[in-house]
Design an enzyme around this catalytic site. Sequence first.
Site, PDB file in Angstrom:
ATOM      1  CB  CYS A  68      -0.913   0.024   1.230  1.00 45.29           C
ATOM      2  SG  CYS A  68      -2.075  -1.335   1.254  1.00 45.29           S
ATOM      3  NE  ARG A 145      -2.782  -4.550  -2.947  1.00 45.70           N
ATOM      4  CZ  ARG A 145      -2.226  -3.920  -1.937  1.00 45.70           C
ATOM      5  NH1 ARG A 145      -2.260  -2.596  -1.886  1.00 45.70           N
ATOM      6  NH2 ARG A 145      -1.608  -4.582  -0.970  1.00 45.70           N
TER       7      ARG A 145
HETATM    8  C1  BEZ Z   1       0.469  -4.596   1.808  1.00 48.38           C
HETATM    9  O1  BEZ Z   1       1.656  -4.854   1.824  1.00 48.38           O
HETATM   10  O2  BEZ Z   1       0.037  -3.510   1.416  1.00 48.38           O
HETATM   11  C2  BEZ Z   1      -0.516  -5.631   2.246  1.00 48.38           C
HETATM   12  C3  BEZ Z   1      -0.226  -6.947   1.968  1.00 48.38           C
HETATM   13  C4  BEZ Z   1      -1.124  -7.930   2.380  1.00 48.38           C
HETATM   14  C5  BEZ Z   1      -2.278  -7.575   3.061  1.00 48.38           C
HETATM   15  C6  BEZ Z   1      -2.558  -6.238   3.292  1.00 48.38           C
HETATM   16  C7  BEZ Z   1      -1.678  -5.269   2.880  1.00 48.38           C
END
Ligand code: BEZ
Length: 234
Positions: A68, A145
């Site tokens: 993110c 996402r």
């Molecule tokens: C992330 O790295 O943004 C992420 C990865 C897995 C679950 C939620 C967020």
Amino acid sequence: MYRTIPLWYKILDMETTEQTAFTSMPRIGDKAPDFEAITTTGRIKLSDFARDKWILLFSHPADFTPVCTTEMSGFAQRKKEFDALNTELLGLSIDSVHSHLGWVSNVREKTGVYFDFPIIADLDMKISKLYGMLQPNESETAAVRAVFFIDPKKKIRLIMYYPLNVGRNMDEILRALEALQISDKYKVAMPLDWKKGDKVIVPPPKTLQEMEARMKDDSIELVDFYLAKKELEL
Ligand code: BEZ
């Protein structure tokens, strides 16, 4: 006895209506469902937000997470390109506004990148559910996402959904946005892998007369009557 039946019926009906309302999956061409939200730049109402502009409404699973952080940084670093396309960014996650503020200032301190566009704090998950961003078989507590491309008439024009473990592609988001805008303006369609400057597809003829004219038109690249491309003077 007679009184209890309609009452139970009513409760069941209310539950059904509520579930439908809160787990909707907007589709391309739908009016973007309206909502009010608390964001990092204050309260907004979608129907009043960014009038006469395109809106990119995008969700991320959680603040202070690696993928993110790269994605939000990508949006922030390319904000000028979105501005040039008359488009406002509107982020969202199921975190509090305090968490958003902490994350925004942490990323700014560590990397110098500043997320100055509004990020919705969707703690009660109302907007995530309204936009089908909460997909329980992927996660019950984090939005996937998603990206909703909303035009100035507040119509949904393109939707992307990515899972938690794969970051989006900023070049593709910008390409798709530009393709939509150019398609609207020139009433053409975009072929595979189209990017600005490439030839575009001329709509197929609808009558025999149009088809005859198409076959004699030297200004277009013609494969056959149904597949013709032309250069655009942008
Ligand atoms: C992330 O790295 O943004 C992420 C990865 C897995 C679950 C939620 C967020």
